[in-house]
Design an enzyme around this catalytic site. Sequence first.
Site, PDB file in Angstrom:
ATOM      1  N   HIS A   3      -1.104   0.642   7.852  1.00 12.91           N
ATOM      2  CA  HIS A   3      -1.911   1.072   6.648  1.00 12.91           C
ATOM      3  C   HIS A   3      -1.390   2.575   5.873  1.00 12.91           C
ATOM      4  O   HIS A   3      -2.405   3.209   6.848  1.00 12.91           O
ATOM      5  CB  HIS A   3      -3.351   0.874   6.315  1.00 12.91           C
ATOM      6  CG  HIS A   3      -4.323   0.634   5.387  1.00 12.91           C
ATOM      7  ND1 HIS A   3      -3.762  -0.316   3.705  1.00 12.91           N
ATOM      8  CD2 HIS A   3      -5.225   1.170   4.115  1.00 12.91           C
ATOM      9  CE1 HIS A   3      -4.152   0.134   2.486  1.00 12.91           C
ATOM     10  NE2 HIS A   3      -5.237   1.134   3.121  1.00 12.91           N
TER      11      HIS A   3
ATOM     12  N   CYS B 228       0.908  -1.210  -0.166  1.00 12.62           N
ATOM     13  CA  CYS B 228       0.383   0.143   0.409  1.00 12.62           C
ATOM     14  C   CYS B 228       1.360   1.342   0.335  1.00 12.62           C
ATOM     15  O   CYS B 228       0.783   2.351  -0.757  1.00 12.62           O
ATOM     16  CB  CYS B 228      -0.791   0.051   1.022  1.00 12.62           C
ATOM     17  SG  CYS B 228      -0.279  -0.576   2.606  1.00 12.62           S
TER      18      CYS B 228
END
Length: 985
Positions: A347, A98
Amino acid sequence: MAPRLQLEKAAWRWVETVKPEEIGPEHIDLAYRVNLPACKRGTCRRNCKGNPNCLVGIGEQAWLGEIDENAFHNIDDPNSERRDKNTFVGLTNLGATCYVNTFLQVWFHNLELRRSLYQCHNSRKIQTSTNYEPQSICEHLQYLFALLQNSNRKYIDPSGLVKALGLDTGQQQDAQEFSKLFLSLLEDTLSKQKSTNLQNVIQRQFCGQFSYVTVCNECGRSSALPSRFYELELNIQGHKNLTECVTEFLKEEKLDGENRYFCESCQTKQSATRRIRLHSLPPTLNLQLMRFVFDRQTGHKKKLNTFISFPEQLDMGPFLEGKQDQKCVYELSAVLIHRGISAYSGHYIAHVKDARTGDWYKFNDEEIEKMEGKKLQLGIEEDIAETVKSQTRKPKCSKGYHCSRNAYMLVYKVQEEESSDPSRTNVEVPAFLQRLVDQDNHKFEEWCSEMADMRKQSVDKGKAKHEEVKELYELLPAKDGEPYEFIPLEWLKKWLDDSTATKEIDNSFFLCSHGKLHPDKVAESKRVSLQAAELLYERYSGGPRLDGSSLCRECVSQRCRVLRLKNQLSEDYKEVSNMVKRTLSGEGYWVGKTSLRSWRQLALDQLEEDEHETKHSNGQTNGQGPHTNNNKEGNEDEMKTFNEDIVCSHAGLSILETERKLVSPEVWTKLRAYFPKAPEFTQNQEPCQQCLTLEQEEKDNEAVSKMMALDQKNQLLNLFNEKNRPTLAKWPQRNDVKYDWLAVKLHITISNCNFSLCRRPTKSSPVSNVGNTLLLCPHGGFMFTYDSLISGDAQHIALLWPSEWEVISRLFIVDQPISIHCFKETTSSGSTTQYTTQPDLCWECRESFLFQQQRDLREYTQATIYIRKVIEDKRMIKEAAPELNASSSEAEEEKEEQPKVDGERDPDFSQIMHAFSVAPFDQNLSIDGKSLTDDSATLGSLGVIPESIICLKADEPIADYAAMDDVYQVRMPEEGFKGTGLLGH
């Protein structure tokens, strides 16, 4: 409906009054439960397996009534994978990538960078193959940006670029470090382009200039060291807003003490001041907020969850020196967010401003969300922040400012005047790249069409199945008095389960040994009408078909006999138990005590075995093998035939009277009825003569063994009691005295055997031979020297006096005599003593043995190593003695036990860090005064053997957090981008 067991009992209750020979058709129908009433829908929560007429709960609920078409398939709508109108394309997260996706989206929205990349030379422009495979990093970015711009897909796969960079998709790397290193790699790649404009695109977009200016406090001399930057790394610890962070970055630093500056004018070290001066700023200003810092206590990086406010419009003019004509006002264009409390997980998402429309978008891998009102909205991201022990309230932000504790990178673009020229915001995809995009879009459209066809086929098939089920399910119930057949329950369930393919009907597992339906299989089958059976066999085939004539009379009769015997067994068991307790008068019969204790269970086993004989020839029912009972006592689980426990190996009566009991003829008659083939022994039966003869021979052998053992002990009494033993340390004062040797194991065996034979002569056998070859090498030479025996190897041997050796040689078979001789010689210079052995010492094997011993000490997979921390006080360095308590103020000792593999990095710095709270770069390890500095070496190669003590001396702590973080960066193991020379953490 009653539970399954109750239905089974009710089906066979009639056997109490009906003998096997009296069975009629009505009894067979009862056994197969033909006349049980059918269950109605709504009365059963689940299917009644004990009732063959219950057709409720077999999967019909999913087909009765109206059904949504989506229930006929599990294929998602392919249009859900299609890119929405007026939005951007996402990137697939390959596991832990990510952080890569966020940077790719930010760089894609840099129009000047995208336009320049499209202009780069591509040697594959003329390629017309549909299987385009980019080679260089530049080609990968070109293709990826073209797909992001004009793909029909909702998201695309960046695995080609990730693989080319050599990134581990399962490991999250340092995002800030990745940004710096990737831009460096891209700059190096573009520098090889022929066009000068392309060679300098990274510098033009991201590169600024500053200088380190140092001023001597003594002479006032000023020296400047110019440098370029692609991003400014701003410390956020202790700050609340971006202005404070930039101010600290540019603040003046004092150089004094050990950190003094060498002045060229003074030609000596002087106190000085140093600061950074900004000279020029790039069009795209990247500001790294240093959220990830080194934690000295844990030895790892940690995340600072500090709220930092930053403006939508940033004026860098007050911080810039010189060049007053350059543009200094910047507008916020991207914010990179890290959600999570750890520096090693979490994340990454990106908020990016569309340069053409001014709209803000949130890029979260495959998902892209447009913000309302053309405003950046970080509130949602801050609300999602994971739990932190000390939650701080979000400060109020002024208009035009934003606050975040998760933002780690801010991207500002220089403010430009509004222009009506569309070419500034429009970036055209080159024709050769557009062809590749069109090919990918064509593949995507073909896939969508294929998925739509598959959905339609599944729906059509489901509708046809729906009509079939509605038609046949109404015909399934068999009416009283009308023909019927039996169908497997599992087949009916699979027929109604649309997720599995319907196979042909298989009744072969339901057959008994007579080729008919076994009574036990009724619970696993359903009775259906002949009309429904005809339709099912016509459409799906199979067999053998089981109708009303397939009810097996033989199996029902056998089950009736078995059940009646089981009922009678309980009464006979009570009667036999009472009769055995009475005193026996007259003749009787021998019965094994084990058989007598378990005869009831043996009888049940026999009856059930008779029952199994009526089943299918494979001898299995319900997927299980023949019946076995594991609840028997003693050796009863091994006994298969009644009374076999008193039968000897010669098929005669056992000689062990304690294992059998005499019972009356009445008891034997009842037992014989259940076990007609059992061995029979009357009271007058003689025990087996062969067993009696063998028993007598065994007693005679035991007596002889005992005599031999006692004789061996008496002749070697001192050896047995370990008294008056010769030793090498005190050699007898006689010339040429000879000792003989014996392996220590054999010595113990002889002693223990004599000891055992004296007390338990029946449990042991006398010793017959002595194996001395264990002490010799393969060449027949002796393996030990006199010095090695003195120093500890004597534990492998036992010394014998010459008189004892004569007894040993006479009583036992000795494979190899071994002796040692002592020779003393007196000369004018003094007396000398020499020791020799027979056989002679084999020096080759002895050296090999010593080499292997040393090798074993240095090559090990697990051992105990001690770490001792040495503390330096004001007077001297004191090292902890082995017996010093670990709580002493001078030293600490810690025991480290861990597996070590050859080639592993030694010592384990992380374990030492946790034991002593000393970071790896502060550890100075040594053994016997030798420093251990080779991190790639094994413990053994460094001379660290098991039970060694390693000394640990800790360096003084580093007060400067920035320097500490630099050290951490250097110490971290590095992982390379394959084929690029780019390193990342």
